[in-house]
Design an enzyme around this catalytic site. Structure first.
Site, PDB file in Angstrom:
ATOM      1  N   CYS A 197       0.864  -1.181   0.000  1.00  0.00           N
ATOM      2  CA  CYS A 197       0.000   0.000   0.000  1.00  0.00           C
ATOM      3  C   CYS A 197       0.901   1.231   0.000  1.00  0.00           C
ATOM      4  O   CYS A 197       2.081   1.143  -0.351  1.00  0.00           O
ATOM      5  CB  CYS A 197      -0.982  -0.007   1.169  1.00  0.00           C
ATOM      6  SG  CYS A 197      -0.245   0.155   2.815  1.00  0.00           S
TER       7      CYS A 197
ATOM      8  N   ASN B 100       2.389   1.490   4.394  1.00  0.00           N
ATOM      9  CA  ASN B 100       2.623   0.230   5.110  1.00  0.00           C
ATOM     10  C   ASN B 100       2.314   0.312   6.599  1.00  0.00           C
ATOM     11  O   ASN B 100       2.974  -0.299   7.425  1.00  0.00           O
ATOM     12  CB  ASN B 100       4.055  -0.271   4.876  1.00  0.00           C
ATOM     13  CG  ASN B 100       4.290  -1.709   5.325  1.00  0.00           C
ATOM     14  OD1 ASN B 100       5.325  -2.003   5.888  1.00  0.00           O
ATOM     15  ND2 ASN B 100       3.349  -2.605   5.097  1.00  0.00           N
TER      16      ASN B 100
ATOM     17  N   CYS C 235      -1.392   0.618   7.426  1.00  0.00           N
ATOM     18  CA  CYS C 235      -2.821   0.292   7.549  1.00  0.00           C
ATOM     19  C   CYS C 235      -3.196  -0.935   6.720  1.00  0.00           C
ATOM     20  O   CYS C 235      -3.264  -2.045   7.238  1.00  0.00           O
ATOM     21  CB  CYS C 235      -3.698   1.462   7.107  1.00  0.00           C
ATOM     22  SG  CYS C 235      -3.560   2.964   8.073  1.00  0.00           S
ATOM     23  N   ARG C 236      -3.436  -0.713   5.437  1.00  0.00           N
ATOM     24  CA  ARG C 236      -4.003  -1.761   4.583  1.00  0.00           C
ATOM     25  C   ARG C 236      -3.097  -2.970   4.399  1.00  0.00           C
ATOM     26  O   ARG C 236      -3.522  -4.107   4.620  1.00  0.00           O
ATOM     27  CB  ARG C 236      -4.348  -1.183   3.198  1.00  0.00           C
ATOM     28  CG  ARG C 236      -5.432  -0.142   3.253  1.00  0.00           C
ATOM     29  CD  ARG C 236      -5.627   0.503   1.907  1.00  0.00           C
ATOM     30  NE  ARG C 236      -4.492   1.382   1.597  1.00  0.00           N
ATOM     31  CZ  ARG C 236      -4.337   2.005   0.438  1.00  0.00           C
ATOM     32  NH1 ARG C 236      -5.217   1.833  -0.536  1.00  0.00           N
ATOM     33  NH2 ARG C 236      -3.301   2.801   0.230  1.00  0.00           N
ATOM     34  N   SER C 237      -1.868  -2.745   3.952  1.00  0.00           N
ATOM     35  CA  SER C 237      -1.021  -3.910   3.652  1.00  0.00           C
ATOM     36  C   SER C 237      -0.649  -4.711   4.897  1.00  0.00           C
ATOM     37  O   SER C 237      -0.646  -5.948   4.832  1.00  0.00           O
ATOM     38  CB  SER C 237       0.210  -3.523   2.840  1.00  0.00           C
ATOM     39  OG  SER C 237       1.003  -2.559   3.488  1.00  0.00           O
TER      40      SER C 237
ATOM     41  N   ASP D 280      -8.154   3.347   1.310  1.00  0.00           N
ATOM     42  CA  ASP D 280      -7.269   3.777   2.390  1.00  0.00           C
ATOM     43  C   ASP D 280      -8.112   4.323   3.544  1.00  0.00           C
ATOM     44  O   ASP D 280      -8.793   5.332   3.381  1.00  0.00           O
ATOM     45  CB  ASP D 280      -6.314   4.848   1.879  1.00  0.00           C
ATOM     46  CG  ASP D 280      -5.212   5.175   2.865  1.00  0.00           C
ATOM     47  OD1 ASP D 280      -5.291   4.752   4.039  1.00  0.00           O
ATOM     48  OD2 ASP D 280      -4.261   5.864   2.459  1.00  0.00           O
TER      49      ASP D 280
END
Length: 157
Positions: free
Chosen positions: A9, A12, A14-16, A125
């Site tokens: 993402c 690095n 939150c999402r990934s 995001d």
């Protein structure tokens, strides 16, 4: 043989890393954890070394996943040599990765493995929103993780 996958993402935090925790859990449930290495990174380096966003970590913890050891890292061009599959959380990061990817690299959108997701679907995001955004991310990465595990299983068998 170890199959290697990296989830990417922007920063690095939150999402990934959420997707990394969920994918590791799913691989463990399917008995593939010892044959697959899962990492995550960001296309930007401004959070490098930082722990996961506390809202992301809380969401994972509340649902039985462990992200406590995560530290943000930046994906760089030489990383393509390390991974069999690189998955981007959104189209912007996908475009960034594809611009630097050597020929033959497998770089795709994370949600492309969710059979119910429309083509080109992204993991949004949640950084600038509230907790509901992190819950949504968790549901989206759970939905795609089963398909990713099936893809990996087909690749390694």
């Amino acid at each position: 043989m170890t199959y290697r996958v990296c989830l990417v993402c922007m920063g690095n935090i939150c999402r990934s890393p959420m997707a990394e925790a969920v994918l590791r859990h799913t691989l463990t449930e399917q008995g593939l954890a010892k044959r697959v290495m899962v990492d995550s990174a960001g296309t930007g380096g401004w959070h490098a070394g930082d722990p996961m966003d506390e809202r992301a970590l809380r969401t994972l913890t509340d649902h039985g996943y462990d992200g406590s050891a995560h530290r943000a890292r930046q994906f760089t061009e030489d990383w393509f040599d390390r991974y069999d599959l690189v998955l981007a959380m959104d189209r912007d990061n996908l475009a960034f990765l594809r611009r630097m990817a050597p020929l033959g690299s497998e770089v795709r959108l994370f949600r492309s493995f969710d059979p119910n997701a429309p083509e080109g679907a992204e993991v949004p995001d949640p950084y600038y929103g509230g907790t509901e955004g992190f819950e949504e991310v968790l549901e989206l990465v759970r939905a795609a993780s089963e398909g990713i595990v099936k893809h990996i299983a087909d690749e390694i068998d």
